[in-house]
Design a protein around this motif. Sequence first.
Motif, PDB file in Angstrom:
ATOM      1  N   MET A   2       0.878  -0.900   0.314  1.00 25.89           N
ATOM      2  CA  MET A   2      -0.336   0.079   0.107  1.00 25.89           C
ATOM      3  C   MET A   2       0.978   1.360  -0.307  1.00 25.89           C
ATOM      4  SD  MET A   2      -3.261  -0.611  -0.096  1.00 25.89           S
ATOM      5  CE  MET A   2      -4.978   0.150   0.791  1.00 25.89           C
ATOM      6  N   LEU A   3       0.561   1.857  -0.889  1.00 24.70           N
ATOM      7  CA  LEU A   3       1.662   3.439  -0.858  1.00 24.70           C
ATOM      8  C   LEU A   3       0.953   4.440   0.083  1.00 24.70           C
ATOM      9  CD1 LEU A   3       1.390   4.179  -4.593  1.00 24.70           C
ATOM     10  CD2 LEU A   3       3.430   3.655  -3.176  1.00 24.70           C
ATOM     11  N   GLN A   4       1.010   5.330   1.006  1.00 24.07           N
ATOM     12  CA  GLN A   4       0.725   5.721   1.855  1.00 24.07           C
ATOM     13  C   GLN A   4       0.775   7.651   1.232  1.00 24.07           C
ATOM     14  OE1 GLN A   4      -0.539   5.394   4.883  1.00 24.07           O
ATOM     15  NE2 GLN A   4       0.317   3.002   3.980  1.00 24.07           N
ATOM     16  N   GLY A   5      -0.488   8.494   2.375  1.00 26.43           N
ATOM     17  CA  GLY A   5      -0.106   9.688   0.575  1.00 26.43           C
ATOM     18  C   GLY A   5       0.433  10.980   1.799  1.00 26.43           C
ATOM     19  N   LEU A   6       0.544  12.317   1.526  1.00 21.81           N
ATOM     20  CA  LEU A   6       1.388  12.864   2.253  1.00 21.81           C
ATOM     21  C   LEU A   6       0.020  13.228   3.371  1.00 21.81           C
ATOM     22  CD1 LEU A   6       2.757  14.588  -0.481  1.00 21.81           C
ATOM     23  CD2 LEU A   6       3.916  13.381   0.215  1.00 21.81           C
ATOM     24  N   PRO A   7       1.370  13.670   4.392  1.00 23.38           N
ATOM     25  CA  PRO A   7       0.683  14.308   6.030  1.00 23.38           C
ATOM     26  C   PRO A   7      -0.359  15.259   5.431  1.00 23.38           C
ATOM     27  CG  PRO A   7       2.565  14.911   6.267  1.00 23.38           C
ATOM     28  CD  PRO A   7       2.570  14.074   4.625  1.00 23.38           C
ATOM     29  N   PRO A   8      -1.368  16.070   5.652  1.00 23.14           N
ATOM     30  CA  PRO A   8      -2.343  17.342   5.647  1.00 23.14           C
ATOM     31  C   PRO A   8      -1.229  18.146   6.072  1.00 23.14           C
ATOM     32  CG  PRO A   8      -3.078  15.891   7.627  1.00 23.14           C
ATOM     33  CD  PRO A   8      -2.217  15.635   7.226  1.00 23.14           C
ATOM     34  N   LEU A   9      -1.518  19.085   5.408  1.00 18.63           N
ATOM     35  CA  LEU A   9      -1.012  20.671   5.605  1.00 18.63           C
ATOM     36  C   LEU A   9      -1.977  22.113   6.063  1.00 18.63           C
ATOM     37  CD1 LEU A   9       1.715  20.513   2.605  1.00 18.63           C
ATOM     38  CD2 LEU A   9       1.936  20.109   5.245  1.00 18.63           C
ATOM     39  N   LEU A  10      -2.836  22.245   7.555  1.00 19.55           N
ATOM     40  CA  LEU A  10      -3.593  22.872   7.511  1.00 19.55           C
ATOM     41  C   LEU A  10      -2.658  23.314   8.978  1.00 19.55           C
ATOM     42  CD1 LEU A  10      -6.836  21.232   7.841  1.00 19.55           C
ATOM     43  CD2 LEU A  10      -5.279  19.829   6.108  1.00 19.55           C
ATOM     44  N   ASP A  11      -3.280  23.717   9.685  1.00 17.06           N
ATOM     45  CA  ASP A  11      -3.588  24.419  10.837  1.00 17.06           C
ATOM     46  C   ASP A  11      -4.738  25.451  11.020  1.00 17.06           C
ATOM     47  OD1 ASP A  11      -3.002  27.042   9.837  1.00 17.06           O
ATOM     48  OD2 ASP A  11      -0.793  26.768  10.341  1.00 17.06           O
ATOM     49  N   ALA A  12      -5.447  26.002  12.655  1.00 22.43           N
ATOM     50  CA  ALA A  12      -6.199  26.301  13.262  1.00 22.43           C
ATOM     51  C   ALA A  12      -6.480  28.274  12.381  1.00 22.43           C
ATOM     52  CB  ALA A  12      -6.439  26.618  14.154  1.00 22.43           C
ATOM     53  N   SER A  13      -5.653  28.232  11.462  1.00 17.68           N
ATOM     54  CA  SER A  13      -5.793  29.990  10.492  1.00 17.68           C
ATOM     55  C   SER A  13      -6.316  28.913   9.043  1.00 17.68           C
ATOM     56  CB  SER A  13      -4.561  30.187  10.366  1.00 17.68           C
ATOM     57  OG  SER A  13      -3.620  29.162  10.407  1.00 17.68           O
ATOM     58  N   THR A  14      -6.483  27.796   8.899  1.00 15.64           N
ATOM     59  CA  THR A  14      -6.489  27.671   7.279  1.00 15.64           C
ATOM     60  C   THR A  14      -7.853  28.089   7.110  1.00 15.64           C
ATOM     61  OG1 THR A  14      -5.024  25.700   7.248  1.00 15.64           O
ATOM     62  CG2 THR A  14      -6.705  25.882   6.208  1.00 15.64           C
ATOM     63  N   CYS A  61      -3.098   3.986  -0.599  1.00 15.74           N
ATOM     64  CA  CYS A  61      -3.995   2.917  -2.109  1.00 15.74           C
ATOM     65  C   CYS A  61      -3.010   1.739  -2.345  1.00 15.74           C
ATOM     66  CB  CYS A  61      -4.642   3.868  -3.162  1.00 15.74           C
ATOM     67  SG  CYS A  61      -3.371   5.077  -3.654  1.00 15.74           S
ATOM     68  N   ARG A  62      -2.945   1.309  -3.901  1.00 15.60           N
ATOM     69  CA  ARG A  62      -1.956   1.202  -4.468  1.00 15.60           C
ATOM     70  C   ARG A  62      -2.591   0.948  -5.732  1.00 15.60           C
ATOM     71  NH1 ARG A  62      -0.982  -3.777  -1.346  1.00 15.60           N
ATOM     72  NH2 ARG A  62      -3.112  -5.102  -0.425  1.00 15.60           N
ATOM     73  N   ARG A  63      -1.591   1.124  -6.444  1.00 13.41           N
ATOM     74  CA  ARG A  63      -1.724   2.105  -7.137  1.00 13.41           C
ATOM     75  C   ARG A  63      -0.071   1.810  -8.445  1.00 13.41           C
ATOM     76  NH1 ARG A  63      -1.388   8.148  -7.341  1.00 13.41           N
ATOM     77  NH2 ARG A  63       0.692   8.384  -6.683  1.00 13.41           N
ATOM     78  N   GLU A  64      -0.490   1.779 -10.103  1.00 11.99           N
ATOM     79  CA  GLU A  64       0.394   1.761 -10.741  1.00 11.99           C
ATOM     80  C   GLU A  64       0.843   2.825 -11.512  1.00 11.99           C
ATOM     81  OE1 GLU A  64       3.107  -0.801 -11.177  1.00 11.99           O
ATOM     82  OE2 GLU A  64       2.144  -2.042  -9.434  1.00 11.99           O
ATOM     83  N   GLY A  65       1.673   3.793 -11.239  1.00 12.28           N
ATOM     84  CA  GLY A  65       1.783   4.781 -11.663  1.00 12.28           C
ATOM     85  C   GLY A  65       1.623   5.888 -10.820  1.00 12.28           C
ATOM     86  N   SER A  66       0.750   7.310 -11.885  1.00 13.17           N
ATOM     87  CA  SER A  66       0.523   8.643 -11.156  1.00 13.17           C
ATOM     88  C   SER A  66      -0.539   8.766 -11.287  1.00 13.17           C
ATOM     89  CB  SER A  66       1.490   9.580 -11.039  1.00 13.17           C
ATOM     90  OG  SER A  66       2.463   9.646 -10.855  1.00 13.17           O
ATOM     91  N   LEU A  67      -1.510   7.661 -12.128  1.00 16.15           N
ATOM     92  CA  LEU A  67      -3.435   8.178 -12.841  1.00 16.15           C
ATOM     93  C   LEU A  67      -3.765   8.210 -11.252  1.00 16.15           C
ATOM     94  CD1 LEU A  67      -2.802   7.294 -16.664  1.00 16.15           C
ATOM     95  CD2 LEU A  67      -3.031   9.600 -15.826  1.00 16.15           C
ATOM     96  N   ASP A  68      -5.249   8.435 -11.571  1.00 18.86           N
ATOM     97  CA  ASP A  68      -6.327   8.586 -10.844  1.00 18.86           C
ATOM     98  C   ASP A  68      -7.084   7.593 -10.946  1.00 18.86           C
ATOM     99  OD1 ASP A  68      -5.612  10.336  -9.127  1.00 18.86           O
ATOM    100  OD2 ASP A  68      -6.848  11.728  -9.535  1.00 18.86           O
ATOM    101  N   ALA A  69      -6.894   7.138 -12.744  1.00 18.18           N
ATOM    102  CA  ALA A  69      -8.029   5.865 -12.665  1.00 18.18           C
ATOM    103  C   ALA A  69      -6.937   5.005 -12.506  1.00 18.18           C
ATOM    104  CB  ALA A  69      -8.187   5.869 -14.463  1.00 18.18           C
ATOM    105  N   ALA A  70      -5.673   4.359 -12.393  1.00 16.09           N
ATOM    106  CA  ALA A  70      -5.184   3.111 -11.305  1.00 16.09           C
ATOM    107  C   ALA A  70      -5.064   2.783 -10.193  1.00 16.09           C
ATOM    108  CB  ALA A  70      -4.117   3.481 -11.639  1.00 16.09           C
ATOM    109  N   ILE A  71      -5.576   4.158  -9.344  1.00 18.42           N
ATOM    110  CA  ILE A  71      -6.009   3.482  -8.009  1.00 18.42           C
ATOM    111  C   ILE A  71      -6.732   2.896  -7.598  1.00 18.42           C
ATOM    112  CG2 ILE A  71      -6.854   4.486  -5.541  1.00 18.42           C
ATOM    113  CD1 ILE A  71      -5.620   7.537  -6.795  1.00 18.42           C
ATOM    114  N   MET A  72      -6.329   1.644  -6.689  1.00 15.44           N
ATOM    115  CA  MET A  72      -7.192   0.450  -6.203  1.00 15.44           C
ATOM    116  C   MET A  72      -7.307   0.277  -4.845  1.00 15.44           C
ATOM    117  SD  MET A  72      -5.960  -2.623  -8.999  1.00 15.44           S
ATOM    118  CE  MET A  72      -4.732  -2.101  -8.944  1.00 15.44           C
ATOM    119  N   ASP A  73      -8.129   0.182  -4.134  1.00 19.55           N
ATOM    120  CA  ASP A  73      -8.422  -0.493  -3.168  1.00 19.55           C
ATOM    121  C   ASP A  73      -7.785   1.279  -1.913  1.00 19.55           C
ATOM    122  OD1 ASP A  73      -8.126  -2.681  -3.344  1.00 19.55           O
ATOM    123  OD2 ASP A  73      -6.820  -3.237  -3.254  1.00 19.55           O
ATOM    124  N   ALA A  74      -8.872   1.992  -2.426  1.00 22.51           N
ATOM    125  CA  ALA A  74      -8.367   3.755  -1.571  1.00 22.51           C
ATOM    126  C   ALA A  74      -9.050   3.165   0.322  1.00 22.51           C
ATOM    127  CB  ALA A  74      -9.061   4.554  -2.758  1.00 22.51           C
TER     128      ALA A  74
END
Length: 163
Positions: free
Chosen positions: A1-13, A79-92
Amino acid sequence: MLQGLPPLLDASTRILLLGSFPGVASLVQAQYYAHPRNQFWRLLGACLDDAQLATLPYAERLRAAAAHGVGLWDVVAECRREGSLDAAIMDAQVNPLAAYLRDTSPRLARIGFNGALSWKHGQHLAEHGYQVFKLPSSSPAAASLNFEQKLALWRPLFADALT
């Protein structure tokens, strides 16, 4: 499984830009919208009236976005994904958006969804009182609109909302 990036937001967002899931270049560099042909930083810079934004080092781009009350995150946590396309995202696995946003960013009012997949998984946030905006994807794979056409559709998210 690929892990995403952490959120970049806070109380002033006040404005959140939600993507789908980072592409390969972004995951490798651990940076949002790292692919050199992705138009995200140019679009954001134009919306913030900061033509230099896209040319700044990454950390400075993030500071500039935060100074304008703009946060970044993705709807998909892993998710699982080959490449970068959203259409390839599986098990999100979707991030717990509503609960996290309510607790972390009480001033958040507007959410822009960068592309169709983020819209699909996040449009329900309108039910939580947020103004939601379906934006054309900044991805180089989304070439049906040129930069100026995308910018015209991104600008309403920022209208009357900047510091």
